[in-house]
Motif scaffolding. Structure first.
Motif, PDB file in Angstrom:
ATOM      1  N   ILE A  19      47.793  49.300  37.725  1.00 49.48           N
ATOM      2  CA  ILE A  19      47.722  48.354  36.607  1.00 49.48           C
ATOM      3  C   ILE A  19      48.821  47.315  36.772  1.00 49.48           C
ATOM      4  O   ILE A  19      50.007  47.653  36.860  1.00 49.48           O
ATOM      5  N   VAL A  20      48.415  46.042  36.832  1.00 46.84           N
ATOM      6  CA  VAL A  20      49.360  44.937  37.008  1.00 46.84           C
ATOM      7  C   VAL A  20      49.136  43.905  35.900  1.00 46.84           C
ATOM      8  O   VAL A  20      48.074  43.881  35.268  1.00 46.84           O
ATOM      9  N   PRO A  21      50.112  43.030  35.656  1.00 49.06           N
ATOM     10  CA  PRO A  21      49.950  42.037  34.586  1.00 49.06           C
ATOM     11  C   PRO A  21      49.134  40.815  34.960  1.00 49.06           C
ATOM     12  O   PRO A  21      48.747  40.043  34.093  1.00 49.06           O
ATOM     13  N   SER A  22      48.861  40.616  36.260  1.00 48.89           N
ATOM     14  CA  SER A  22      48.116  39.420  36.666  1.00 48.89           C
ATOM     15  C   SER A  22      47.467  39.648  38.027  1.00 48.89           C
ATOM     16  O   SER A  22      48.064  40.260  38.914  1.00 48.89           O
ATOM     17  N   LEU A  23      46.244  39.142  38.166  1.00 46.47           N
ATOM     18  CA  LEU A  23      45.550  39.206  39.444  1.00 46.47           C
ATOM     19  C   LEU A  23      45.487  37.844  40.128  1.00 46.47           C
ATOM     20  O   LEU A  23      44.927  37.719  41.212  1.00 46.47           O
ATOM     21  N   ILE A  24      46.046  36.809  39.497  1.00 46.39           N
ATOM     22  CA  ILE A  24      46.086  35.485  40.107  1.00 46.39           C
ATOM     23  C   ILE A  24      47.483  35.160  40.627  1.00 46.39           C
ATOM     24  O   ILE A  24      47.664  34.191  41.360  1.00 46.39           O
ATOM     25  N   ASN A  25      48.458  35.980  40.237  1.00 44.09           N
ATOM     26  CA  ASN A  25      49.823  35.796  40.710  1.00 44.09           C
ATOM     27  C   ASN A  25      49.972  36.504  42.049  1.00 44.09           C
ATOM     28  O   ASN A  25      49.793  37.718  42.153  1.00 44.09           O
ATOM     29  N   SER A  26      50.306  35.743  43.099  1.00 46.13           N
ATOM     30  CA  SER A  26      50.374  36.310  44.440  1.00 46.13           C
ATOM     31  C   SER A  26      51.427  37.399  44.573  1.00 46.13           C
ATOM     32  O   SER A  26      51.357  38.237  45.475  1.00 46.13           O
ATOM     33  N   VAL A  27      52.406  37.414  43.675  1.00 48.47           N
ATOM     34  CA  VAL A  27      53.428  38.459  43.698  1.00 48.47           C
ATOM     35  C   VAL A  27      52.768  39.831  43.567  1.00 48.47           C
ATOM     36  O   VAL A  27      53.050  40.755  44.337  1.00 48.47           O
ATOM     37  N   PHE A  28      51.873  39.967  42.618  1.00 42.87           N
ATOM     38  CA  PHE A  28      51.227  41.259  42.381  1.00 42.87           C
ATOM     39  C   PHE A  28      50.144  41.530  43.418  1.00 42.87           C
ATOM     40  O   PHE A  28      49.884  42.685  43.763  1.00 42.87           O
ATOM     41  N   VAL A  29      49.526  40.477  43.925  1.00 47.17           N
ATOM     42  CA  VAL A  29      48.528  40.652  44.977  1.00 47.17           C
ATOM     43  C   VAL A  29      49.163  41.296  46.206  1.00 47.17           C
ATOM     44  O   VAL A  29      48.575  42.176  46.849  1.00 47.17           O
ATOM     45  N   GLU A  30      50.375  40.890  46.542  1.00 46.13           N
ATOM     46  CA  GLU A  30      51.060  41.454  47.710  1.00 46.13           C
ATOM     47  C   GLU A  30      51.442  42.916  47.482  1.00 46.13           C
ATOM     48  O   GLU A  30      51.379  43.732  48.402  1.00 46.13           O
ATOM     49  N   ILE A  31      51.853  43.253  46.276  1.00 47.02           N
ATOM     50  CA  ILE A  31      52.166  44.650  45.965  1.00 47.02           C
ATOM     51  C   ILE A  31      50.908  45.497  46.080  1.00 47.02           C
ATOM     52  O   ILE A  31      50.915  46.593  46.655  1.00 47.02           O
ATOM     53  N   ILE A  32      49.792  44.993  45.539  1.00 45.81           N
ATOM     54  CA  ILE A  32      48.523  45.703  45.616  1.00 45.81           C
ATOM     55  C   ILE A  32      48.120  45.914  47.072  1.00 45.81           C
ATOM     56  O   ILE A  32      47.636  46.983  47.452  1.00 45.81           O
ATOM     57  N   LYS A  33      48.341  44.896  47.906  1.00 49.92           N
ATOM     58  CA  LYS A  33      47.992  44.999  49.327  1.00 49.92           C
ATOM     59  C   LYS A  33      48.738  46.164  49.983  1.00 49.92           C
ATOM     60  O   LYS A  33      48.147  46.974  50.717  1.00 49.92           O
ATOM     61  N   GLY A  34      50.046  46.253  49.728  1.00 50.20           N
ATOM     62  CA  GLY A  34      50.826  47.336  50.303  1.00 50.20           C
ATOM     63  C   GLY A  34      50.363  48.697  49.823  1.00 50.20           C
ATOM     64  O   GLY A  34      50.276  49.654  50.599  1.00 50.20           O
ATOM     65  N   LEU A  35      50.043  48.797  48.541  1.00 46.93           N
ATOM     66  CA  LEU A  35      49.542  50.042  47.973  1.00 46.93           C
ATOM     67  C   LEU A  35      48.185  50.414  48.564  1.00 46.93           C
ATOM     68  O   LEU A  35      47.975  51.532  49.036  1.00 46.93           O
ATOM     69  N   GLN A  36      47.265  49.461  48.532  1.00 42.62           N
ATOM     70  CA  GLN A  36      45.886  49.744  48.938  1.00 42.62           C
ATOM     71  C   GLN A  36      45.791  50.158  50.398  1.00 42.62           C
ATOM     72  O   GLN A  36      45.132  51.153  50.726  1.00 42.62           O
ATOM     73  N   GLU A  37      46.426  49.423  51.280  1.00 41.30           N
ATOM     74  CA  GLU A  37      46.332  49.735  52.709  1.00 41.30           C
ATOM     75  C   GLU A  37      46.898  51.115  53.013  1.00 41.30           C
ATOM     76  O   GLU A  37      46.326  51.871  53.811  1.00 41.30           O
ATOM     77  N   THR A  38      47.991  51.460  52.380  1.00 44.08           N
ATOM     78  CA  THR A  38      48.626  52.758  52.633  1.00 44.08           C
ATOM     79  C   THR A  38      47.822  53.898  52.032  1.00 44.08           C
ATOM     80  O   THR A  38      47.638  54.949  52.661  1.00 44.08           O
ATOM     81  N   LEU A  39      47.308  53.699  50.822  1.00 47.57           N
ATOM     82  CA  LEU A  39      46.534  54.756  50.164  1.00 47.57           C
ATOM     83  C   LEU A  39      45.189  54.976  50.849  1.00 47.57           C
ATOM     84  O   LEU A  39      44.764  56.119  51.050  1.00 47.57           O
TER      85      LEU A  39
END
Length: 344
Positions: A81-101
């Motif tokens: 759960i993140v506060p924004s899906l258009i802010n690239s800051v959170f997109v990069e965090i999601i990328k790190g999470l998703q690829e590893t998981l």
């Protein structure tokens, strides 16, 4: 009086669903090995997992996640759960999470709060109802109902972005220290009339934490710390407009410390359109270390936060916990880096 169905409708039958045993047989392994290849890929060889995945694709096998979660009381789903899906800051965090998981056989459920804690609570209720194995939230702040829900959940919770007293696991950086660091840099460069520009700080509270650090540093040096707070979230347009507002309200301003790089880049481009020299006429600094800031002229001075690495580390610690292993630490400080460009 009933009507006869067309001949083709009578003869059409639903195809039998492919089973895990069929996948195993096609891959030349046992059903248990096939299950491990899909659910615990670290417990089988790379060649075995590849053989099973090829059989899954060839046969069109779809695992019954609901049945699996009922049998084990958990699923292979992890909610983020993140506060924004258009802010690239959170997109990069999601990328790190998703690829590893995903490399460990997990899939993600993704929710966006729009910086609304009540919306976060509703998302948490929904996601926990899907028997998620773990939950990741961007931030340590939750409303009382959400905090109670999570406290009674009993499964891994990872809170990322900032450091503090977490509910379970916490990975982030010290935003107050980051604000203090940038303010100190501007003072060292000789600037004394410095304005901080943030946007909706009650929602983007981490930017408010950075202002607090900024303010403490300026006050310690005997300087004023004026704040311009915008009613809209950070964007290039908002940055351009805020530059004009700062120069109107504080005409003697020498430097502007922006809450993020989007605002800072917007102001820098607007300054150039107005014939202002950066940093000679006005110095500009940001936060996040987005690529945008390094592709404008002059290059933006900013603070780099390791967003993708933060996501990867968060995922690794969750996987350790879910595998029954002890985590190295319940809290990780990923730090930040002052990236001095040409704008200050």
């Amino acid at each position: 009086m009933s009507k006869d169905l067309p001949t083709n409708a009578k003869s059409r039958r639903r195809p039998e669903q492919v089973t895990l045993s069929q996948v195993a047989q096609a891959a030349g392994v046992s059903p248990i090995t096939a299950s491990r290849a899909l659910n615990h890929p670290d417990k089988v060889s790379t060649s075995t997992r590849q053989s099973v995945l090829q059989s899954v694709e060839r046969l069109g096998y779809v695992p019954n996640l609901v049945a699996g979660s009922l049998a084990s009381s958990r699923s292979r789903l992890i909610a983020i759960i993140v506060p924004s899906l258009i802010n690239s800051v959170f997109v990069e965090i999601i990328k790190g999470l998703q690829e590893t998981l995903e490399a460990q056989g997990y899939q993600i459920l993704l929710g966006n709060t729009d910086y609304d804690l009540d919306r976060e609570y509703q998302l948490v209720r929904t996601f926990l109802g899907w028997s998620c194995s773990a939950l990741v939230t961007a931030g340590l702040r939750h409303n009382d109902a959400c905090r109670t829900l999570l406290a009674n959940w009993g499964h891994p919770i990872m809170e990322v972005m900032e450091l503090g007293k977490g509910m379970d696991l916490n990975i982030g950086l010290d935003h107050t220290a980051a604000g203090r660091c940038m303010a100190n840099h501007l003072i060292d460069r000789g600037y004394q009339r410095i304005v901080y520009v943030g946007a909706r700080l009650s929602h983007d509270y981490r930017a408010g934490m950075r202002y607090l650090g900024h303010k403490k540093m300026l006050k310690a040096k005997g300087l004023e710390a004026p704040l311009l707070e915008l009613n809209t979230l950070g964007s290039l347009q908002a940055g351009a407009e805020s530059l004009a507002q700062v120069l109107k309200d504080y005409p003697a301003t020498q430097a502007i410390h922006f809450a993020n790089d989007d605002l800072a880049a917007g102001a820098l481009l607007a300054a150039q359109r107005q014939g202002l020299s950066v940093p000679d006429d006005i110095a500009i600094a940001g936060f996040n270390g987005l690529p945008l800031g390094q592709h404008i002229t002059p290059k933006l001075t900013t603070i780099l936060s390791p967003r993708e690495a933060m996501g990867r580390l968060a995922a690794q610690e969750l996987i350790r916990r879910l595998s029954g292993k002890s985590v190295y630490r319940r809290q990780h400080d990923v730090g930040f880096t002052l990236q001095v460009g040409e704008s200050t």
